[in-house]
Scaffold this motif. Structure first.
Motif, short mmCIF file in Angstrom:
data_model
loop_
_atom_site.label_atom_id
_atom_site.label_comp_id
_atom_site.label_asym_id
_atom_site.label_seq_id
_atom_site.Cartn_x
_atom_site.Cartn_y
_atom_site.Cartn_z
N ARG A 157 90.39 -26.11 -45.07
CA ARG A 157 90.86 -26.10 -46.47
C ARG A 157 90.57 -27.43 -47.16
O ARG A 157 90.22 -27.46 -48.33
CB ARG A 157 92.34 -25.76 -46.51
N ALA A 158 90.74 -28.51 -46.42
CA ALA A 158 90.44 -29.82 -47.02
C ALA A 158 88.95 -29.94 -47.30
O ALA A 158 88.54 -30.45 -48.36
CB ALA A 158 90.92 -30.94 -46.09
N ILE A 159 88.12 -29.46 -46.39
CA ILE A 159 86.67 -29.54 -46.59
C ILE A 159 86.25 -28.68 -47.77
O ILE A 159 85.43 -29.08 -48.59
CB ILE A 159 85.91 -29.13 -45.30
N THR A 160 86.85 -27.49 -47.90
CA THR A 160 86.55 -26.63 -49.05
C THR A 160 86.90 -27.33 -50.35
O THR A 160 86.14 -27.30 -51.32
CB THR A 160 87.34 -25.30 -48.93
N ALA A 161 88.05 -28.01 -50.36
CA ALA A 161 88.47 -28.74 -51.57
C ALA A 161 87.48 -29.88 -51.85
O ALA A 161 87.15 -30.15 -53.01
CB ALA A 161 89.88 -29.29 -51.38
N LEU A 162 87.02 -30.53 -50.79
CA LEU A 162 86.05 -31.63 -50.97
C LEU A 162 84.75 -31.08 -51.56
O LEU A 162 84.20 -31.64 -52.52
CB LEU A 162 85.79 -32.30 -49.63
N LEU A 163 84.26 -29.96 -50.99
CA LEU A 163 82.99 -29.38 -51.46
C LEU A 163 83.05 -29.04 -52.94
O LEU A 163 82.09 -29.25 -53.67
CB LEU A 163 82.69 -28.09 -50.68
N ALA A 164 84.20 -28.55 -53.36
CA ALA A 164 84.35 -28.14 -54.75
C ALA A 164 84.31 -29.34 -55.70
O ALA A 164 83.99 -29.18 -56.88
CB ALA A 164 85.65 -27.37 -54.93
N THR A 215 78.86 -31.96 -36.74
CA THR A 215 78.10 -30.70 -36.86
C THR A 215 78.67 -29.84 -37.99
O THR A 215 77.93 -29.25 -38.79
CB THR A 215 78.16 -29.91 -35.53
N GLU A 216 80.00 -29.79 -38.07
CA GLU A 216 80.66 -28.98 -39.10
C GLU A 216 80.26 -29.48 -40.51
O GLU A 216 79.90 -28.70 -41.38
CB GLU A 216 82.18 -29.09 -38.92
N LEU A 217 80.27 -30.80 -40.70
CA LEU A 217 79.94 -31.36 -42.01
C LEU A 217 78.46 -31.22 -42.32
O LEU A 217 78.08 -30.98 -43.48
CB LEU A 217 80.36 -32.83 -42.09
N VAL A 218 77.60 -31.33 -41.30
CA VAL A 218 76.16 -31.15 -41.53
C VAL A 218 75.91 -29.72 -42.00
O VAL A 218 75.16 -29.49 -42.96
CB VAL A 218 75.34 -31.46 -40.26
N SER A 219 76.59 -28.75 -41.38
CA SER A 219 76.34 -27.36 -41.77
C SER A 219 76.85 -27.08 -43.18
O SER A 219 76.30 -26.25 -43.89
CB SER A 219 76.95 -26.39 -40.76
N LEU A 220 77.88 -27.79 -43.61
CA LEU A 220 78.45 -27.52 -44.94
C LEU A 220 77.81 -28.35 -46.05
O LEU A 220 77.74 -27.92 -47.19
CB LEU A 220 79.95 -27.81 -44.92
N LEU A 221 77.37 -29.55 -45.73
CA LEU A 221 76.92 -30.48 -46.77
C LEU A 221 75.49 -30.98 -46.57
O LEU A 221 74.99 -31.76 -47.37
CB LEU A 221 77.84 -31.71 -46.79
N GLY A 222 74.84 -30.51 -45.49
CA GLY A 222 73.53 -31.03 -45.13
C GLY A 222 72.44 -30.74 -46.15
O GLY A 222 71.41 -31.41 -46.15
N ASP A 223 72.66 -29.76 -47.02
CA ASP A 223 71.64 -29.50 -48.04
C ASP A 223 71.81 -30.42 -49.26
O ASP A 223 70.96 -30.46 -50.13
CB ASP A 223 71.68 -28.03 -48.48
N LYS A 260 90.08 -19.33 -36.70
CA LYS A 260 90.84 -20.55 -37.00
C LYS A 260 90.23 -21.28 -38.19
O LYS A 260 90.94 -21.75 -39.08
CB LYS A 260 90.88 -21.46 -35.76
N ASN A 261 88.90 -21.37 -38.21
CA ASN A 261 88.22 -22.12 -39.27
C ASN A 261 88.37 -21.48 -40.65
O ASN A 261 88.14 -22.12 -41.65
CB ASN A 261 86.74 -22.30 -38.94
N ARG A 262 88.73 -20.20 -40.68
CA ARG A 262 88.93 -19.55 -41.98
C ARG A 262 90.21 -20.02 -42.65
O ARG A 262 90.33 -19.97 -43.86
CB ARG A 262 88.95 -18.02 -41.82
N ILE A 263 91.19 -20.46 -41.84
CA ILE A 263 92.50 -20.78 -42.43
C ILE A 263 92.98 -22.20 -42.13
O ILE A 263 94.03 -22.60 -42.60
CB ILE A 263 93.58 -19.79 -41.96
N SER A 264 92.23 -22.96 -41.33
CA SER A 264 92.79 -24.22 -40.85
C SER A 264 92.93 -25.26 -41.97
O SER A 264 92.25 -25.21 -43.00
CB SER A 264 91.94 -24.80 -39.72
N HIS A 265 93.82 -26.20 -41.72
CA HIS A 265 94.05 -27.34 -42.62
C HIS A 265 92.75 -28.09 -42.88
O HIS A 265 92.44 -28.45 -44.00
CB HIS A 265 95.10 -28.26 -42.00
N ARG A 266 91.96 -28.31 -41.81
CA ARG A 266 90.72 -29.08 -41.98
C ARG A 266 89.73 -28.29 -42.84
O ARG A 266 89.10 -28.85 -43.74
CB ARG A 266 90.11 -29.37 -40.61
#
Ligand code: IMP
Length: 200
Positions: free
Chosen positions: A191-198, A23-31, A183-189
């Motif tokens: 941050r990794a997803i933000t780096a991936l999106l970029a 669900t987290e990845l769909v919301s971030l990358l689903g478009d 938690k999601n604003r600062i978590s390791h996961r």
């Protein structure tokens, strides 16, 4: 067949079937991608590598080979300075191969009893994400959150080691005392997803 929105987007298959992560990845990358969970007919990966990156790469490679689409795999761990970086790659099974989260926390607190001073209880959560394409291209990103291991559990939310991990940026609260949004604003996961999106 009637076209479904997103039908013409490239397929991205996740190495996980965990509904929360999907669900987290769909919301971030689903478009940008048609996100698919790990296929049910793909056997579980034996996570036998000695680094997070090695395990994530192995999981991504198995999904690429099975699905022939872009694959994304993650692996996370808790690295405790006083324990020489353990449990690290063995975080999920610190107290044994079928250990519960509670048993893992008990083992961690027991191993740290000789280190009561917060300065000696420094730790870091890390997530490595590997994206792998069928043509052999690969992207590796990482997210880290530094913090301290508490002496006792605090808080009821979250999962895993959340009740005993106080992130440096969390105003003294454990992950289990924070809202999921905080938690999601600062978590390791995250941050990794933000780096991936970029970089995708
Ligand atoms: P995974 O690679 O995401 O399955 O994470 C491996 C293990 O690390 C999990 O089984 C948890 O014990 C621990 N872990 C990973 N992320 C977190 C977190 O955000 N909070 C608490 N524990 C975590």
């Amino acid at each position: 067949m009637t076209a479904v929105a997103g039908d013409n987007l490239p397929v991205l298959t996740l190495a996980t079937a965990n509904p929360g992560k999907v669900t987290e990845l769909v919301s971030l990358l689903g478009d940008r991608y048609q996100i698919r969970p790990r296929p049910a007919d793909l056997a579980e990966t034996d996570e036998d590598r000695d680094t997070l990156e090695g395990n994530a790469r192995k999981k991504a490679a198995e999904v690429v080979a099975h699905c022939g689409s872009l694959a994304v795999a993650d692996d996370s761990g808790l690295f405790v300075a006083a324990l020489g970086g353990r449990p690290g790659v063995h975080t999920a099974r610190f107290a044994g191969s079928n250990a519960t989260h509670d048993e893992n926390i008990d083992r961690l607190l027991a191993e740290l009893t000789r280190h009561p001073d917060p300065a000696e209880r420094r730790a870091e959560f890390r997530t490595v994400i590997v994206a792998a394409w069928p043509d052999g291209r690969e992207l590796v990103v990482e997210g880290r959150v530094p913090g301290t291991i508490t002496v006792e559990r605090r808080g009821d939310d979250g999962f895993g080691y959340d009740p005993v991990f106080v992130p440096d940026e969390g105003e003294g609260l454990t992950f289990a005392q924070m809202s999921l949004e905080a938690k999601n604003r600062i978590s390791h996961r995250a941050r990794a997803i933000t780096a991936l999106l970029a970089r995708l």
